[in-house]
Design an enzyme around this catalytic site. Structure first.
Site, PDB file in Angstrom:
ATOM      1  N   ARG A 298      -7.796  -0.393   0.782  1.00 41.29           N
ATOM      2  CA  ARG A 298      -8.395  -1.482   0.175  1.00 41.29           C
ATOM      3  C   ARG A 298      -8.714  -1.305  -1.253  1.00 41.29           C
ATOM      4  O   ARG A 298      -8.686  -2.263  -2.024  1.00 41.29           O
ATOM      5  CB  ARG A 298      -9.451  -2.207   1.145  1.00 41.29           C
ATOM      6  CG  ARG A 298     -10.731  -1.131   1.094  1.00 41.29           C
ATOM      7  CD  ARG A 298     -11.608  -1.651   2.273  1.00 41.29           C
ATOM      8  NE  ARG A 298     -11.041  -1.122   3.669  1.00 41.29           N
ATOM      9  CZ  ARG A 298     -11.632  -1.382   4.946  1.00 41.29           C
ATOM     10  NH1 ARG A 298     -12.764  -2.057   4.999  1.00 41.29           N
ATOM     11  NH2 ARG A 298     -10.993  -0.917   5.930  1.00 41.29           N
TER      12      ARG A 298
ATOM     13  N   LYS B  89       0.965  -1.253  -0.086  1.00 34.42           N
ATOM     14  CA  LYS B  89      -0.011   0.022  -0.070  1.00 34.42           C
ATOM     15  C   LYS B  89       0.750   1.155  -0.097  1.00 34.42           C
ATOM     16  O   LYS B  89       1.874   1.541   1.024  1.00 34.42           O
ATOM     17  CB  LYS B  89      -0.896  -0.015   1.166  1.00 34.42           C
ATOM     18  CG  LYS B  89      -1.561   1.314   1.520  1.00 34.42           C
ATOM     19  CD  LYS B  89      -2.690   1.373   2.685  1.00 34.42           C
ATOM     20  CE  LYS B  89      -3.336   2.565   2.946  1.00 34.42           C
ATOM     21  NZ  LYS B  89      -4.069   2.710   4.019  1.00 34.42           N
TER      22      LYS B  89
ATOM     23  N   LYS C  97     -10.157  13.054   8.135  1.00 35.60           N
ATOM     24  CA  LYS C  97      -9.717  12.065   9.562  1.00 35.60           C
ATOM     25  C   LYS C  97      -9.713  13.756  10.300  1.00 35.60           C
ATOM     26  O   LYS C  97      -9.299  14.632   9.868  1.00 35.60           O
ATOM     27  CB  LYS C  97      -8.201  11.968   9.381  1.00 35.60           C
ATOM     28  CG  LYS C  97      -8.283  10.553   8.666  1.00 35.60           C
ATOM     29  CD  LYS C  97      -6.783   9.924   8.712  1.00 35.60           C
ATOM     30  CE  LYS C  97      -6.640   8.724   8.050  1.00 35.60           C
ATOM     31  NZ  LYS C  97      -7.365   7.591   9.009  1.00 35.60           N
TER      32      LYS C  97
ATOM     33  N   ASP D  36       1.526   6.193   5.680  1.00 33.55           N
ATOM     34  CA  ASP D  36       0.569   5.286   4.917  1.00 33.55           C
ATOM     35  C   ASP D  36       0.992   4.678   3.939  1.00 33.55           C
ATOM     36  O   ASP D  36       0.288   3.762   3.348  1.00 33.55           O
ATOM     37  CB  ASP D  36      -0.632   6.026   4.948  1.00 33.55           C
ATOM     38  CG  ASP D  36      -1.921   5.114   5.091  1.00 33.55           C
ATOM     39  OD1 ASP D  36      -1.931   4.060   5.631  1.00 33.55           O
ATOM     40  OD2 ASP D  36      -2.977   5.484   4.327  1.00 33.55           O
TER      41      ASP D  36
ATOM     42  N   ASP E 267     -12.331   7.084   3.531  1.00 32.93           N
ATOM     43  CA  ASP E 267     -11.080   6.894   4.457  1.00 32.93           C
ATOM     44  C   ASP E 267     -10.678   5.381   4.463  1.00 32.93           C
ATOM     45  O   ASP E 267      -9.703   5.020   4.978  1.00 32.93           O
ATOM     46  CB  ASP E 267     -11.261   7.520   5.826  1.00 32.93           C
ATOM     47  CG  ASP E 267     -10.089   7.455   6.709  1.00 32.93           C
ATOM     48  OD1 ASP E 267      -9.028   7.418   6.025  1.00 32.93           O
ATOM     49  OD2 ASP E 267      -9.953   7.644   8.080  1.00 32.93           O
TER      50      ASP E 267
HETATM   51  N1  BES Z   1      -4.285   4.285   6.967  1.00 32.43           N
HETATM   52  C1  BES Z   1      -5.610   4.073   7.752  1.00 32.43           C
HETATM   53  C2  BES Z   1      -5.160   3.101   8.799  1.00 32.43           C
HETATM   54  C3  BES Z   1      -4.552   3.734  10.136  1.00 32.43           C
HETATM   55  C4  BES Z   1      -5.128   4.316  10.866  1.00 32.43           C
HETATM   56  C5  BES Z   1      -3.336   3.237  10.240  1.00 32.43           C
HETATM   57  C6  BES Z   1      -4.342   4.819  12.095  1.00 32.43           C
HETATM   58  C7  BES Z   1      -2.702   3.601  11.442  1.00 32.43           C
HETATM   59  C8  BES Z   1      -3.329   4.274  12.458  1.00 32.43           C
HETATM   60  C9  BES Z   1      -6.690   3.661   6.807  1.00 32.43           C
HETATM   61  O1  BES Z   1      -6.771   3.958   5.403  1.00 32.43           O
HETATM   62  C10 BES Z   1      -7.923   4.043   7.343  1.00 32.43           C
HETATM   63  O2  BES Z   1      -8.135   5.055   7.616  1.00 32.43           O
HETATM   64  N2  BES Z   1      -8.734   2.854   7.925  1.00 32.43           N
HETATM   65  C11 BES Z   1      -9.991   3.310   8.657  1.00 32.43           C
HETATM   66  C12 BES Z   1     -11.028   2.425   7.910  1.00 32.43           C
HETATM   67  C13 BES Z   1     -12.427   2.730   8.568  1.00 32.43           C
HETATM   68  C14 BES Z   1     -12.735   4.048   7.707  1.00 32.43           C
HETATM   69  C15 BES Z   1     -13.438   1.573   8.108  1.00 32.43           C
HETATM   70  C16 BES Z   1      -9.968   3.331  10.082  1.00 32.43           C
HETATM   71  O3  BES Z   1      -9.033   2.484  10.237  1.00 32.43           O
HETATM   72  O4  BES Z   1     -10.225   4.010  10.864  1.00 32.43           O
HETATM   73 ZN    ZN Z   2      -4.800   4.670   4.775  1.00 34.53          ZN
HETATM   74 MN    MN Z   3      -7.698   5.970   5.450  1.00 33.99          MN
END
Ligand code: BES
Ligand code: ZN
Ligand code: MN
Length: 501
Positions: free
Chosen positions: A356, A270, A282, A293, A352
């Site tokens: 995926r 990724k 966010k 990321d 966000d």
């Molecule tokens: N890059 C983030 C995941 C992440 C968040 C990694 C905090 C490390 C610390 C990912 O793209 C993301 O934002 N995921 C969301 C998914 C949700 C919207 C289903 C998450 O984990 O909040």
């Molecule tokens: Zn992310």
């Molecule tokens: Mn995200």
């Protein structure tokens, strides 16, 4: 830093500092005892006087002992001999290198590498050498290229000699050193890429770094741009790039070290070079950390660097979907529906959950390499951090054999993962009323439903997914990339290369 191995006893060493271990309580290791004999018992006298117990993590620096050619001796506490295991060995090396750095020694000879005490049995000389070399590189790692002037003076340590006890171990010792250096350099690359700010480490920058690797290690490279992605029908990947002014890239880097007919291992990383969340923005607190990321992408490039440096006889393909996730005026809106390269449609309920969305098209693209296995690496979910913290990475797989191999590689390299569930029942959470499925599955088991989403694009090959959201970087005072899971991935490939012809 220059590294070498040496078959020697510590008594004859002329270097700036000789490093030997002491077990608890006050028991000299074999190399320490040899040194003590040459020095006429000077070391044991100090131990008797109570200067050192040998507790794990402690060190004692001695200067100019009688009859020794070396300027300094560093004693390193090893803890109890009975419980001296792989972790204790690594800790002792870390403590030793930390202490050595505070001296002015330019060349250092480490004899911890020749320890064959109880717990390190089975961890052969190659393993001990590799660990020592890699830990030395980690301990010397600095990221100060964004400072106008360096904060710390240049390191005085220039040469590191790693000792082994038996002459017959030479070949294995050399091989271990070579592997440790390659791994250390691969981790440093992954760390540099992670630590660079989002305005420097863009998708274009990642592509340039991949080109540099291709040039240096004679790998094949292909960089697909937006029009190439459109032609391939990568609507899911493109849906994330829409909100950003930075052009997205799909990086394809191939190390062909094995026979032409050998099916490759494909690593998919990724590469979100900054994740604002997009329209589903966010919160501001700690958002700077979303520059990390792209750590999955960094780990793929770092692993390919290590593989290239070792000239590993195996075929490996790295695929990196790289983009920013920004809330621009053309950005994807919640509810928008896109068609992925696989033909399946996705309702984007939260922009966000973008990782995926870019991975799924890269995974479909991986099919054309007829892979023996595909491993994707992603800072995918905050939920994985809640489930596993910062100790182990989350492992998901559609094949138990592959999962076992990945777990074993994690154990051997001390870069561990934990096998997470992927039962069909979880798939129901991704139901959409409007498209084939949605890109989120609600709060319960967020790391699992993210993996479920990916599993819908990996039916045609053996696949493992590493969620490294909790392990790829550290927050707080020590904020910075960890270089994980480069050790796990490199170990997995070394193991595979040894098994296949
Ligand atoms: N890059 C983030 C995941 C992440 C968040 C990694 C905090 C490390 C610390 C990912 O793209 C993301 O934002 N995921 C969301 C998914 C949700 C919207 C289903 C998450 O984990 O909040
Ligand atoms: Zn992310
Ligand atoms: Mn995200």
């Amino acid at each position: 830093m220059e590294f070498s191995t040496k078959h020697s006893t510590p008594g004859s060493a002329k270097s700036g500092c000789v490093v030997v271990g002491v077990f608890e309580s006050r028991k000299l290791s074999v190399p320490a005892a040899a040194l003590d004999r040459t020095a006429g018992g000077a070391i044991s006298k100090l131990l008797q006087a109570g200067d050192m117990e040998g507790r794990a993590g402690t060190t004692l620096l001695l200067q100019r002992l009688p009859q020794l050619a070396c300027e300094r001796v560093l004693l390193v506490g090893l803890g109890p001999e009975k419980s001296f295991d792989a972790k204790a060995y690594r800790n002792a090396l870390q403590a030793a290198l930390r202490a050595v750095k505070t001296t002015g020694a330019a060349d250092v000879e480490i004899h911890l590498t020749s320890l064959t005490a109880a717990g390190t049995r089975g961890r052969d000389i190659a393993w001990r050498m590799a660990q020592a070399a890699c830990i030395a590189i980690e301990s010397a790692y600095r990221f100060d290229r964004m400072k106008s002037k360096p904060e710390t003076p240049a390191a005085t340590l220039k040469r590191l000699v790693l000792a082994y006890a038996r002459a017959g171990e030479r070949r294995l010792a050399e091989r271990g050193l070579e592997q440790g250096l390659a791994l250390g350099h691969g981790m440093s690359l992954a760390k540099d890429l992670g630590n660079l700010p989002g305005n420097v480490c863009t998708p274009t920058y990642l592509a340039d770094q991949a080109k540099e690797l291709a040039r240096r290690y004679r790998m094949k490279i292909q960089i697909l741009d937006r029009t190439d992605m459109e032609k391939l029908g990568m609507g899911s990947l493109l849906s994330v790039a829409r909100g950003s002014a930075e052009p997205p890239k799909l990086i394809v880097l191939e190390h062909r070290g094995g026979p032409k007919t050998q099916k490759p291992v494909v690593l998919v990383g990724k590469g979100v070079t900054f994740d604002t969340g997009g329209t589903s923005l966010k919160p501001a607190a700690e958002m700077d950390e979303m520059k990390f990321d792209m750590s999955g992408a960094g780990s793929v490039l770092g692993t390919l660097k290590a593989v290239g440096e070792m000239r590993l006889p195996i075929n490996v393909v790295g695929i990196i979907p790289a983009t920013e996730n920004m809330p621009g005026s053309r950005a994807t809106k919640p509810g928008d529906i896109f068609t992925s390269m696989s033909g399946q449609t996705v309702e984007v309920l939260n922009t966000d959950a973008e990782g995926r969305l870019i991975l799924c098209d890269a995974l479909t693209y991986a099919e054309r390499f007829d892979p023996v296995a595909v491993i994707d690496i992603a800072t995918l979910t905050g939920a994985c951090v809640i489930a596993l913290g910062h100790v182990v990475s989350g492992l998901f797989a559609n094949d138990d054999g592959l999962a076992r191999e990945v777990l074993a590689a994690g154990e051997a390299s001390h870069d561990r993962a934990w096998h997470m569930p992927l039962h069909d029942e979880y798939q129901e959470q991704l139901k959409s009323n409007f498209a084939d499925f949605a890109n989120i599955g609600g709060r319960p088991a967020g790391a699992v439903t993210a993996a479920c989403y990916l599993s819908r694009f990996t039916q045609k090959f053996k696949w493992a997914h590493l969620d490294v959201a909790g392990t790829a970087w550290k927050s707080g005072k020590e904020k910075g990339s960890t270089g994980r899971p480069v050790p796990l991935l490199t170990q997995y490939l070394i193991h595979r290369a040894g098994k296949i012809k």
